[in-house]
Write a protein that holds these residues in place. Sequence first.
Motif, PDB file in Angstrom:
ATOM      1  N   PRO A  54      -3.394  -4.543   1.992  1.00  0.00           N
ATOM      2  CA  PRO A  54      -3.510  -4.639   0.531  1.00  0.00           C
ATOM      3  C   PRO A  54      -3.970  -3.350  -0.151  1.00  0.00           C
ATOM      4  CG  PRO A  54      -4.543  -6.526   1.592  1.00  0.00           C
ATOM      5  CD  PRO A  54      -4.185  -5.557   2.673  1.00  0.00           C
ATOM      6  N   TRP A  55      -4.566  -2.436   0.588  1.00  0.00           N
ATOM      7  CA  TRP A  55      -5.037  -1.182  -0.003  1.00  0.00           C
ATOM      8  C   TRP A  55      -4.012  -0.058   0.141  1.00  0.00           C
ATOM      9  CZ3 TRP A  55      -7.321  -3.879   3.920  1.00  0.00           C
ATOM     10  CH2 TRP A  55      -7.192  -3.372   5.209  1.00  0.00           C
ATOM     11  N   ALA A  56      -2.806  -0.377   0.618  1.00  0.00           N
ATOM     12  CA  ALA A  56      -1.767   0.640   0.811  1.00  0.00           C
ATOM     13  C   ALA A  56      -1.444   1.332  -0.516  1.00  0.00           C
ATOM     14  CB  ALA A  56      -0.509   0.006   1.385  1.00  0.00           C
ATOM     15  N   PRO A  57      -1.497   2.672  -0.538  1.00  0.00           N
ATOM     16  CA  PRO A  57      -1.195   3.386  -1.776  1.00  0.00           C
ATOM     17  C   PRO A  57       0.273   3.776  -1.931  1.00  0.00           C
ATOM     18  CG  PRO A  57      -2.103   4.918  -0.203  1.00  0.00           C
ATOM     19  CD  PRO A  57      -2.093   3.551   0.457  1.00  0.00           C
ATOM     20  N   SER A  58       1.032   3.705  -0.832  1.00  0.00           N
ATOM     21  CA  SER A  58       2.404   4.217  -0.834  1.00  0.00           C
ATOM     22  C   SER A  58       3.384   3.185  -0.310  1.00  0.00           C
ATOM     23  CB  SER A  58       2.507   5.466   0.058  1.00  0.00           C
ATOM     24  OG  SER A  58       1.585   6.445  -0.337  1.00  0.00           O
TER      25      SER A  58
END
Length: 115
Positions: A97-101
């Motif tokens: 859920p914290w994936a930035p890309s």
Amino acid sequence: MDTAHYKQILAGKERDLLAEIARLEGEARESIGEALPDLTDQATAYEERELALQESNLEWQTLKQVRDALQRLEDGTYGKCVDCGHPIEPARLAAVPWAPSCLEDQGKHDKQPKG
């Protein structure tokens, strides 16, 4: 996208990471304070402390990513790739859920030499 759902997941992950960091740093502090007469025990304690500090460092890195994702939720940019602006794949956000890309841009980052 149900941002409230992701906010709840990310806030829980933040709490878990903070607790784990505190535990790992406590372990590292305890091993420093131990007076061990045996050189083998001293070496083992040193290795355990180093491992705890390495794990703590990884947890701090993840915590930063989680907090960045929470900020993107506040900014209204959560779920959009920070590189290209396209939507991040729902399966990717479900897994990390914290994936930035997006997957494509993450693949580009992964291929870059570390240094």
